[in-house]
Design a protein around this motif. Structure first.
Motif, mmCIF file in Angstrom:
data_model
loop_
_atom_site.group_PDB
_atom_site.id
_atom_site.type_symbol
_atom_site.label_atom_id
_atom_site.label_comp_id
_atom_site.label_asym_id
_atom_site.label_seq_id
_atom_site.Cartn_x
_atom_site.Cartn_y
_atom_site.Cartn_z
ATOM 1 N N SER A 122 33.380 -100.838 29.368
ATOM 2 C CA SER A 122 33.308 -99.875 28.277
ATOM 3 C C SER A 122 34.198 -100.311 27.115
ATOM 4 C CB SER A 122 33.738 -98.493 28.776
ATOM 5 O OG SER A 122 33.733 -97.554 27.727
ATOM 6 N N LEU A 170 26.186 -97.136 24.715
ATOM 7 C CA LEU A 170 26.039 -95.958 25.553
ATOM 8 C C LEU A 170 25.432 -96.314 26.909
ATOM 9 C CD1 LEU A 170 24.747 -93.398 22.879
ATOM 10 C CD2 LEU A 170 27.012 -93.462 23.949
ATOM 11 N N SER A 171 24.478 -97.235 26.919
ATOM 12 C CA SER A 171 23.825 -97.640 28.171
ATOM 13 C C SER A 171 24.805 -98.355 29.096
ATOM 14 C CB SER A 171 22.634 -98.549 27.867
ATOM 15 O OG SER A 171 21.660 -97.882 27.093
ATOM 16 N N SER A 205 28.063 -98.072 29.071
ATOM 17 C CA SER A 205 29.049 -97.092 29.526
ATOM 18 C C SER A 205 28.482 -96.223 30.646
ATOM 19 C CB SER A 205 29.478 -96.216 28.346
ATOM 20 O OG SER A 205 30.055 -96.991 27.321
ATOM 21 N N TYR A 206 27.244 -95.753 30.459
ATOM 22 C CA TYR A 206 26.626 -94.907 31.477
ATOM 23 C C TYR A 206 26.396 -95.671 32.778
ATOM 24 C CZ TYR A 206 23.173 -92.026 33.874
ATOM 25 O OH TYR A 206 22.500 -91.282 34.827
ATOM 26 N N SER A 207 26.051 -96.950 32.667
ATOM 27 C CA SER A 207 25.778 -97.746 33.869
ATOM 28 C C SER A 207 26.996 -97.849 34.773
ATOM 29 C CB SER A 207 25.302 -99.146 33.477
ATOM 30 O OG SER A 207 26.365 -99.930 32.949
ATOM 31 N N TYR A 241 27.099 -94.508 36.654
ATOM 32 C CA TYR A 241 25.950 -94.366 37.552
ATOM 33 C C TYR A 241 26.105 -95.264 38.780
ATOM 34 C CZ TYR A 241 21.075 -94.073 39.064
ATOM 35 O OH TYR A 241 19.926 -93.865 39.795
ATOM 36 N N TRP A 283 33.916 -90.843 34.625
ATOM 37 C CA TRP A 283 33.634 -90.582 33.217
ATOM 38 C C TRP A 283 34.883 -90.756 32.359
ATOM 39 C CZ3 TRP A 283 29.187 -90.807 31.024
ATOM 40 C CH2 TRP A 283 28.032 -90.438 31.694
#
Length: 238
Positions: free
Chosen positions: A104, A148-149, A151-153, A156, A162
């Protein structure tokens, strides 16, 4: 005989963990996000390729900022020592600490620095037309989606919480802003002198900071030189 002995007592094998990203078996979304989470490595490879073939000082400075950002992340992780979520969920880990997320922090440094480059530096050196602004906006949206992708990965795939991803993004964005203005105000005025060093001339290091559109410049110069050489070759053949 030696081969049979090795097979009878095989060693414990370890994978090269640089790209070892795990996802839940049968999870298609997790598989896609596992590839997305590798984008920082692809960006690093791209930077090394650009530096080797272009040897441009601003690109080298940008890459130096990314390395500095990674060093700060390592330092923060070993100061805070916050564990990753779901301990033992993954078999191969670079470090047991997860605060802040290095992926991130890396991607947000890259994206924020790129935003500033697009809208501040290129705005100062180029007359912004509608088409120019349009592709900048489109590129910015794509970069934001990538950040964003990635960071979300990390959340997930259970590599980070978070909060670890959020603070990684804050750290990367902050360092990206600081490094951009440091490059603009401190390093860029020094680029002409650095490019004139004998060692820079030997390795063909160059400064293109005063050229508004480097792609158009290289295209026109290359096309003009190719036409001149073709004209001379045609003259010799006659």
């Amino acid at each position: 005989m030696a081969l049979e002995e090795q097979c009878s007592a095989p060693p414990r094998w370890r994978s090269i963990s640089l790209t070892h990203v795990e996802f839940a078996e049968g999870d298609l979304t997790g598989q896609v996000l596992a590839y997305i989470t590798l984008l920082p490595i692809a960006i690093l490879v791209g930077f090394v390729t650009l530096i080797v073939f272009k040897r441009e000082l601003h690109t080298i400075s940008f890459f130096g900022g990314l390395i500095l950002n990674e060093g700060v992340n390592w330092l923060l992780k070993h100061i805070l020592r916050e564990p990753r979520p779901c301990a033992g969920a993954h078999t191969t880990m670079h470090t047991e600490y997860g605060m802040p997320s290095s992926h991130s922090q890396f991607i947000w440094f890259f994206v924020v620095y790129f935003f500033l480059f697009l809208y501040l530096r290129m705005h100062q050196t180029n007359n912004a037309r509608c088409v120019d602004l349009l592709w900048r906006h489109i590129l910015s949206i794509i970069l934001l989606g990538i950040a964003l992708s990635v960071s979300y990965s990390r959340v997930y795939l259970l590599y980070h919480t978070w909060s670890q991803v959020f603070y990684g993004g804050v750290a990367g964005s902050t360092i990206g802003i600081i490094w951009f203005f440091f490059t603009q105000e401190v390093l860029t005025p020094l680029f002409p002198k650095i490019a004139a060093w004998p060692i820079s001339e030997y390795f063909l290091v160059r400064d293109t900071s005063l050229i508004p559109n480097i792609l158009w410049f290289e295209y026109t110069v290359t096309r003009s030189e190719a036409r001149n050489r073709q004209r001379k070759l045609g003259t010799k053949l006659q």
